[in-house]
Design an enzyme around this catalytic site. Sequence first.
Site, PDB file in Angstrom:
ATOM      1  N   LYS A  31     -73.102 -15.940 -43.603  1.00  0.00           N
ATOM      2  CA  LYS A  31     -72.492 -17.113 -42.962  1.00  0.00           C
ATOM      3  C   LYS A  31     -73.512 -18.143 -42.484  1.00  0.00           C
ATOM      4  CE  LYS A  31     -68.094 -15.209 -41.351  1.00  0.00           C
ATOM      5  NZ  LYS A  31     -67.213 -15.000 -40.202  1.00  0.00           N
TER       6      LYS A  31
ATOM      7  N   ASN B 248     -67.828 -20.279 -42.754  1.00  0.00           N
ATOM      8  CA  ASN B 248     -67.022 -19.206 -43.360  1.00  0.00           C
ATOM      9  C   ASN B 248     -66.179 -19.722 -44.524  1.00  0.00           C
ATOM     10  OD1 ASN B 248     -64.979 -20.594 -41.994  1.00  0.00           O
ATOM     11  ND2 ASN B 248     -63.825 -18.717 -41.626  1.00  0.00           N
TER      12      ASN B 248
ATOM     13  N   ASP C 155     -63.207 -20.250 -38.450  1.00  0.00           N
ATOM     14  CA  ASP C 155     -63.089 -19.178 -37.454  1.00  0.00           C
ATOM     15  C   ASP C 155     -62.743 -19.759 -36.080  1.00  0.00           C
ATOM     16  OD1 ASP C 155     -63.566 -16.978 -39.082  1.00  0.00           O
ATOM     17  OD2 ASP C 155     -65.730 -16.992 -38.749  1.00  0.00           O
TER      18      ASP C 155
ATOM     19  N   GLY D 194     -71.249 -10.624 -27.502  1.00  0.00           N
ATOM     20  CA  GLY D 194     -71.876 -10.753 -28.818  1.00  0.00           C
ATOM     21  C   GLY D 194     -72.694 -12.031 -28.898  1.00  0.00           C
ATOM     22  N   ALA D 195     -73.565 -12.104 -29.892  1.00  0.00           N
ATOM     23  CA  ALA D 195     -74.406 -13.308 -30.034  1.00  0.00           C
ATOM     24  C   ALA D 195     -74.663 -13.639 -31.501  1.00  0.00           C
ATOM     25  CB  ALA D 195     -75.725 -13.106 -29.291  1.00  0.00           C
ATOM     26  N   GLY D 196     -73.810 -13.156 -32.398  1.00  0.00           N
ATOM     27  CA  GLY D 196     -73.951 -13.466 -33.818  1.00  0.00           C
ATOM     28  C   GLY D 196     -73.108 -14.682 -34.197  1.00  0.00           C
ATOM     29  N   GLY D 197     -72.790 -14.810 -35.481  1.00  0.00           N
ATOM     30  CA  GLY D 197     -72.034 -15.958 -35.981  1.00  0.00           C
ATOM     31  C   GLY D 197     -70.648 -16.059 -35.363  1.00  0.00           C
ATOM     32  N   ALA D 198     -69.966 -14.920 -35.218  1.00  0.00           N
ATOM     33  CA  ALA D 198     -68.615 -14.940 -34.638  1.00  0.00           C
ATOM     34  C   ALA D 198     -68.683 -15.368 -33.178  1.00  0.00           C
ATOM     35  CB  ALA D 198     -67.972 -13.561 -34.762  1.00  0.00           C
TER      36      ALA D 198
ATOM     37  N   TYR E 117     -60.332  -6.270 -35.911  1.00  0.00           N
ATOM     38  CA  TYR E 117     -58.913  -6.041 -36.212  1.00  0.00           C
ATOM     39  C   TYR E 117     -58.658  -4.692 -36.865  1.00  0.00           C
ATOM     40  CZ  TYR E 117     -60.979  -8.272 -40.268  1.00  0.00           C
ATOM     41  OH  TYR E 117     -61.825  -8.607 -41.278  1.00  0.00           O
TER      42      TYR E 117
ATOM     43  N   GLY F 135     -57.899  -9.084 -33.455  1.00  0.00           N
ATOM     44  CA  GLY F 135     -58.224 -10.307 -34.186  1.00  0.00           C
ATOM     45  C   GLY F 135     -57.406 -10.554 -35.449  1.00  0.00           C
TER      46      GLY F 135
HETATM   47  P1  NAP Z   1     -73.184 -10.289 -36.452  1.00  0.00           P
HETATM   48  O1  NAP Z   1     -73.764 -11.642 -36.683  1.00  0.00           O
HETATM   49  O2  NAP Z   1     -73.738  -9.107 -37.184  1.00  0.00           O
HETATM   50  O3  NAP Z   1     -73.291  -9.998 -34.870  1.00  0.00           O
HETATM   51  C1  NAP Z   1     -72.943  -8.750 -34.375  1.00  0.00           C
HETATM   52  C2  NAP Z   1     -73.032  -8.783 -32.839  1.00  0.00           C
HETATM   53  O4  NAP Z   1     -72.479  -7.549 -32.371  1.00  0.00           O
HETATM   54  C3  NAP Z   1     -74.460  -8.864 -32.292  1.00  0.00           C
HETATM   55  O5  NAP Z   1     -74.445  -9.683 -31.138  1.00  0.00           O
HETATM   56  C4  NAP Z   1     -74.767  -7.399 -31.924  1.00  0.00           C
HETATM   57  O6  NAP Z   1     -75.660  -7.265 -30.841  1.00  0.00           O
HETATM   58  C5  NAP Z   1     -73.397  -6.925 -31.475  1.00  0.00           C
HETATM   59  N1  NAP Z   1     -73.211  -5.489 -31.598  1.00  0.00           N
HETATM   60  C6  NAP Z   1     -73.209  -4.746 -32.730  1.00  0.00           C
HETATM   61  N2  NAP Z   1     -72.978  -3.457 -32.435  1.00  0.00           N
HETATM   62  C7  NAP Z   1     -72.831  -3.382 -31.083  1.00  0.00           C
HETATM   63  C8  NAP Z   1     -72.580  -2.305 -30.187  1.00  0.00           C
HETATM   64  N3  NAP Z   1     -72.431  -1.069 -30.625  1.00  0.00           N
HETATM   65  N4  NAP Z   1     -72.471  -2.589 -28.864  1.00  0.00           N
HETATM   66  C9  NAP Z   1     -72.631  -3.849 -28.410  1.00  0.00           C
HETATM   67  N5  NAP Z   1     -72.870  -4.910 -29.218  1.00  0.00           N
HETATM   68  C10 NAP Z   1     -72.981  -4.675 -30.539  1.00  0.00           C
HETATM   69  O7  NAP Z   1     -71.621 -10.271 -36.744  1.00  0.00           O
HETATM   70  P2  NAP Z   1     -70.562 -11.484 -36.642  1.00  0.00           P
HETATM   71  O8  NAP Z   1     -70.447 -12.191 -37.929  1.00  0.00           O
HETATM   72  O9  NAP Z   1     -70.892 -12.281 -35.444  1.00  0.00           O
HETATM   73  O10 NAP Z   1     -69.189 -10.670 -36.467  1.00  0.00           O
HETATM   74  C11 NAP Z   1     -68.916  -9.951 -35.286  1.00  0.00           C
HETATM   75  C12 NAP Z   1     -67.537  -9.322 -35.345  1.00  0.00           C
HETATM   76  O11 NAP Z   1     -66.525 -10.325 -35.373  1.00  0.00           O
HETATM   77  C13 NAP Z   1     -67.302  -8.438 -36.569  1.00  0.00           C
HETATM   78  O12 NAP Z   1     -66.656  -7.254 -36.137  1.00  0.00           O
HETATM   79  C14 NAP Z   1     -66.369  -9.255 -37.439  1.00  0.00           C
HETATM   80  O13 NAP Z   1     -65.520  -8.449 -38.237  1.00  0.00           O
HETATM   81  C15 NAP Z   1     -65.574  -9.995 -36.360  1.00  0.00           C
HETATM   82  N6  NAP Z   1     -64.956 -11.231 -36.884  1.00  0.00           N
HETATM   83  C16 NAP Z   1     -63.599 -11.306 -36.907  1.00  0.00           C
HETATM   84  C17 NAP Z   1     -62.988 -12.453 -37.379  1.00  0.00           C
HETATM   85  C18 NAP Z   1     -61.470 -12.547 -37.396  1.00  0.00           C
HETATM   86  O14 NAP Z   1     -60.941 -13.389 -38.132  1.00  0.00           O
HETATM   87  N7  NAP Z   1     -60.767 -11.744 -36.616  1.00  0.00           N
HETATM   88  C19 NAP Z   1     -63.762 -13.532 -37.848  1.00  0.00           C
HETATM   89  C20 NAP Z   1     -65.144 -13.429 -37.783  1.00  0.00           C
HETATM   90  C21 NAP Z   1     -65.733 -12.267 -37.311  1.00  0.00           C
HETATM   91  P3  NAP Z   1     -77.260  -7.345 -31.056  1.00  0.00           P
HETATM   92  O15 NAP Z   1     -77.623  -8.793 -30.994  1.00  0.00           O
HETATM   93  O16 NAP Z   1     -77.785  -6.548 -29.918  1.00  0.00           O
HETATM   94  O17 NAP Z   1     -77.554  -6.716 -32.396  1.00  0.00           O
END
Ligand code: NAP
Length: 283
Positions: A47, A68, A83, A127-131, A224, A245
């Site tokens: 992303k 996305n 998103d 969280g601190a990633g793309g989502a 979700y 979600g």
């Molecule tokens: P990402 O960039 O990989 O970021 C993952 C984040 O989760 C990081 O901040 C990471 O912390 C944290 N993390 C991972 N495992 C953890 C744990 N066990 N305990 C605490 N924090 C943890 O992923 P992303 O793209 O942002 O996506 C995040 C989530 O959102 C995914 O589950 C994705 O499926 C969901 N999402 C859902 C939708 C929807 O339409 N419902 C849309 C987009 C995303 P660190 O920085 O410490 O590694």
Amino acid sequence: MHRAAFEHADLSGQYTAVRVPAADLAAAVQGLRRPGVLGANISLPHKQAVLPLLDDLTPAARVIGAVNTVIHQGGHLTGENTDAPGLLADLRDLGVGHQHLGANHQHLGANHQHREERGGGAVVVLGAGGAARAAVYTALNLLERDVYVVNRTVQRAQILASSWQVAGAARRVRASAATDVPWPDVILVINASSAGLDAPEQSPLDPACLTRLPLDALVYDMVYSPAQTRLMADARATGLTAANGLGMLAQQARLAFTAWTQRDVPVQVFRGALDAAQSGPRP
Ligand code: NAP
């Protein structure tokens, strides 16, 4: 979902999932410029990496820093982020945002509505990633709330927060330890971490924090699958309202479909396809 939408709109399009290794991303994006291709969804882990491969970004995608949805028009590729508005649309369906608190949407109760009308109530993003970046954009730019970013790796939360620190901004984004969040002032917790995705018993938040939230706060988990995460179960056990979600997933897909086809298909078509795939309605 998109197959159901094509059917509903009486269009003969196809939507196919393709696994693309990082080394092949540039070639795959180049392939989207072919005549007849409407665009693509981009998912983890591309992303952010896709940004420099595109010709243009929408203002929201630029601020969020993640794409996305790619829209193809005459060889030109635009990066969009559905998103954030998808999350907003689902939050509104759940009663967040007083403009949309209609008779059918008062799940969160009168106290929540009054707090919102007073302009109070902060949002916590886990969280601190793309989502998480999409969630911060939604909370700050669209819902106009102060935001606390809580992340396992504190430094990433600080980097995210500092990228939003615009001088003179009325609302603020702060990186925070969970223990330092003013929980009684929070109206919404959004889990944008992937905790709970692969390990259903894992929660990104100590349940003790949930007990300090006002009872009309909403706990929203972007995850979700499973349909009820540990975080949601903990929130419900505390008497809070929690949602997964799935609604956001449907809403972001609806917005992407409209961007590609200029056709507006009701979100229920996307939700119906999701519920069928997950065999049952959202808990
Ligand atoms: P990402 O960039 O990989 O970021 C993952 C984040 O989760 C990081 O901040 C990471 O912390 C944290 N993390 C991972 N495992 C953890 C744990 N066990 N305990 C605490 N924090 C943890 O992923 P992303 O793209 O942002 O996506 C995040 C989530 O959102 C995914 O589950 C994705 O499926 C969901 N999402 C859902 C939708 C929807 O339409 N419902 C849309 C987009 C995303 P660190 O920085 O410490 O590694």
